[in-house]
Design a protein around this motif. Structure first.
Motif, short mmCIF file in Angstrom:
data_model
loop_
_atom_site.label_atom_id
_atom_site.label_comp_id
_atom_site.label_asym_id
_atom_site.label_seq_id
_atom_site.Cartn_x
_atom_site.Cartn_y
_atom_site.Cartn_z
N GLN A 185 -9.85 0.88 5.24
CA GLN A 185 -8.54 1.20 4.89
C GLN A 185 -7.56 0.00 4.94
OE1 GLN A 185 -7.42 3.79 8.36
NE2 GLN A 185 -5.61 4.73 7.60
N ASP A 231 -8.16 -1.15 1.57
CA ASP A 231 -7.60 -0.34 0.41
C ASP A 231 -6.09 -0.34 0.59
OD1 ASP A 231 -10.08 0.52 -0.17
OD2 ASP A 231 -9.94 2.31 1.08
N THR A 232 -5.53 -0.38 1.76
CA THR A 232 -4.03 -0.48 2.11
C THR A 232 -3.47 -1.62 1.43
OG1 THR A 232 -3.99 1.07 4.14
CG2 THR A 232 -2.08 -0.54 3.58
N ARG A 233 -4.15 -2.71 1.55
CA ARG A 233 -3.78 -4.11 1.15
C ARG A 233 -3.77 -4.07 -0.42
NH1 ARG A 233 -6.70 -8.73 3.68
NH2 ARG A 233 -5.33 -8.32 5.40
N LEU A 236 -1.03 -1.93 -1.48
CA LEU A 236 0.39 -2.63 -1.64
C LEU A 236 0.41 -3.79 -2.52
CD1 LEU A 236 0.68 -2.93 2.21
CD2 LEU A 236 2.16 -1.57 0.88
#
Length: 692
Positions: free
Chosen positions: A129, A132-134, A137
């Motif tokens: 997560q 994936d978030t990085r 972003l």
């Protein structure tokens, strides 16, 4: 296999700890690889029943690809006293990642291995997560339509983030910028500006926005709006990173500049417009001094409407553009040339000497007298100019504009194609005009108008042919106001239409009570002909009075044709079809009088008084008089000479064969009562006998 609570553990403490420990664990035989004991947490994690584990080995909870590795680990004891990552299988066939820690122990008097298991599912999910978030972003930052960058201020402003939009703006690839500083990217001057901005932003508490023009490495200049802010650091630590968000506003500023230009410039000629002129005159009128005066010139193109009507609006626009070019060519540096709208222009001149204003006006008149080429044809126009000076006439911009307007009005009244300087008498006349126009509106409602009647004499038998109805205004304070004073005001204000309607009704009503052979002549103006209700007004006047149409004569001048011949001719024909007689007034004074005789069959030709005045001494006037008699005979039109004031004039007109006459010799305009004395008495016969 025995359940954990049935195992005879080395001691009760171990048994209790093993059974209830939250971490999954088991003990297995390194020789047979069978499970010896499994705790509750392991049963819950793997989903097997205790009896299932009794028949299983540690290989059974591993995928086939992991079993050889497991056998080698048991043989060499490589997973003892350290953590190892493994893929395990649950009872439902699901594969998941675990971290195991092995230790050799004695169990039931034999050598065994204790395995403690950590489920990595949630940890891996959390990591995925985060990753994936990085990535999301990073993707968002890279795809933002604005530039985003971050500098490490502890390392000389080294770029650690530089998105794709920044790359486009600067004209350099992101990979070439990351790790670099402004010193190696931009020229020294630009670098110094950016460093100064960074310093201000880093020391500020909030966000600071800058806007500047930069030249990218691609050589293209761009306008950037950049917001910079120091990123908050952990508690107690000084800020280290500087966030910048840049937007390329080049097109936005260009559009704003275009809007600003459109707001202050005329779209047709490109000259400053009324708004720009207002700002300019406000500033310069206040700053004008006796040693540095200014002149305001208002200019109108004379008879511009005729060009528009005859050649079309495109030709009119072309003419205005050519006028603008000529005005601009004549102006000097520091002067302003503006188009106020329509055919109105304004010029503000800086004067080294007052006499320049008059010289400039003369030059303008000469410059605009040269022909203009419109659609391959040379057209001639002139202009009227009004001039006001600051500070001589006023230092107030609004007053200066009013003064120039009054001077322009005076130039037009003087015959156009000229210039006039403002004079105080113009303001007084304007005030009088304004007062008269207000009083004129009341005059109709208060019955202050009266018709006077001037006799028209038939020369064939010296009989009375009829009268011309002429309006008079009995002002309660000013007395009798001459038509030459109030008719132009009525024309300009539009009051001529209701006043003209009253004249028609009153003249028809009065003439209807006279003997049937007498005619009544009424003048109609250009403004009345432009009004769509004229025909119905005439019909209503006839119907309301009972006057037969053939007893009404309508007099027009050639200006009716100049205004709009396509509208005038059908209206004249409609009036004539009703039986109304049509006369052309002031014949011979215009340039095109003869051409209108071919366009329309007039019933009467009224020769202008200027030719009658010269009949005794001017051979040219006499020749025109004879020509008009011939024209009248050829077109079967009655000829009338107006302005007869002497016996000799009357005699010569009789000799030349004129049909009718009118003038002071035979009778001035008179009230109705006197006219009726003339009708029913012998006064006219006596007057003709005495003078004839």
């Amino acid at each position: 296999m025995k359940k954990p609570d049935e195992i005879i553990a080395p001691n009760d403490d171990f048994r209790s700890l093993f059974k209830t420990h939250p971490s999954p664990m088991w003990v297995y035989d390194p020789e047979t690889l069978h499970f010896l004991i499994v705790n509750d947490a392991a049963l819950d994690l793997y989903g097997f029943a205790p009896e299932d584990f009794s028949a299983m080995t540690v290989l059974d909870i591993r995928p086939a690809a992991e079993r050889a590795r497991m056998l080698k680990a048991v043989e060499t004891r490589t997973d003892i006293e350290k953590a190892e990552r493994w893929a395990h299988l649950k009872a439902n066939g699901e594969t998941f990642e675990v971290l195991t820690y092995g230790r050799e122990v004695r169990f039931d008097g034999k050598s065994a291995i204790l395995a403690i298991v950590q489920d990595r599912t949630e940890v891996n999910a959390a990591r995925r997560q985060v990753t994936d978030t990085r990535s999301l972003l990073d993707s968002i930052v890279d795809n933002l339509p604005v530039g985003v960058f971050v500098k490490d201020m502890q390392e000389d402003g080294r770029y650690i983030l530089f998105n794709e939009a920044c790359s486009v703006i600067v004209g350099r690839a992101t990979e070439d910028v990351l790790g670099s500083t402004d010193r190696t990217i931009f020229p020294a001057a630009q670098m110094a500006i950016l460093r100064e901005q960074d310093s201000r932003a880093f020391d500020a508490k909030g966000t600071i926005t800058f806007e500047e023009t930069i030249q990218g490495l691609d050589g293209v200049q761009r306008i950037l709006r950049t917001a910079k802010k120091a990123l908050p650091a952990p508690e107690g630590s000084p800020p280290r990173y500087l966030l910048g968000i840049s937007q390329d506003v080049t097109e936005e500023r260009a559009f704003e500049a275009k809007l600003a230009y459109m707001a202050m410039n005329d779209s047709l000629t490109g000259l400053p417009n009324r708004a720009a002129f207002a700002q300019h005159i406000e500033l310069h009128a206040a700053a004008a001094t006796a040693t540095a005066p200014i002149a305001l010139l208002y200019l109108d193109v004379d008879h511009f409407k005729h060009i528009n009507d005859s050649k079309g609006h495109a030709a009119g626009d072309t003419l205005l553009c050519q006028v603008a070019k000529r005005l601009s060519a004549l102006a000097q540096e520091g002067d302003l040339v503006a188009r106020l709208g329509g055919d109105e222009f304004a010029l503000v001149l800086k004067l080294a000497e007052i006499s320049r204003a008059e010289r400039f006006a003369k030059q303008l008149l000469a410059l605009l007298s040269a022909p203009f080429e419109l659609d391959g044809v040379n057209e001639h126009v002139s202009c009227s100019i009004g001039i006001a000076l600051a500070p001589e006439h006023t230092e107030d911009a609004d007053v200066l504009m009013r003064h120039a307007d009054l001077a322009l009005y005076a130039a037009k009244a003087s015959g156009r194609s000229t210039y006039r300087f403002y004079e105080p008498e113009m303001r007084l006349e304007a005030e009088r005009w304004h007062q008269l126009s207000a009083e004129l509106r009341d005059a109709l409602a208060k019955n202050q108008f009266e018709l006077h009647y001037q006799p028209i004499v038939r020369l064939e038998d010296d009989g009375l042919a009829g009268f011309e109805a002429l309006i008079r205004w009995h002002h309660p304070l000013r007395g009798l106001v001459a038509p030459t004073e109030f008719i132009p005001i009525a024309e300009e204000t539009g009051l001529i239409v209701p006043i003209g309607e009253w004249v028609l009704r009153e003249a028809c009503r009065t003439a209807a009570s006279w003997p049937g052979h007498l005619k009544i002549a009424v003048n109609l103006s250009v403004s009345q002909f432009r009004h769509t209700s004229l025909l119905s007004t005439v019909v209503a006047a006839l119907d309301g009075s009972g006057l037969r149409p053939e007893r009404l004569e309508i007099e027009i001048t050639e200006s009716v044709f100049l205004a709009d011949v396509e509208l005038s001719l059908p209206l004249l024909r409609a009036l004539k079809e009703l039986g109304i007689r049509i006369a052309i007034d002031d014949f011979g004074t215009g340039y095109s009088s003869f051409s209108y005789l071919r366009a329309f069959a007039f019933d009467k030709i009224k020769l202008d008084r200027s030719f009658v005045a010269g009949i005794e001494s001017d051979a040219g006037s006499l020749a025109i008089i004879r020509a008009v008699v011939g024209i009248g005979s050829g077109f079967n039109a009655t000829t009338l000479a107006e302005g007869v004031e002497t016996k000799e004039q009357l005699k010569r007109l009789k000799q030349e064969g004129f049909g009718e006459v009118q003038g002071y010799l035979l009778g001035k305009p008179m009230p109705r009562a006197q006219a009726e004395e003339l009708i029913y008495g012998t006064a006219l016969k006596r007057r003709i006998a005495v003078n004839g």
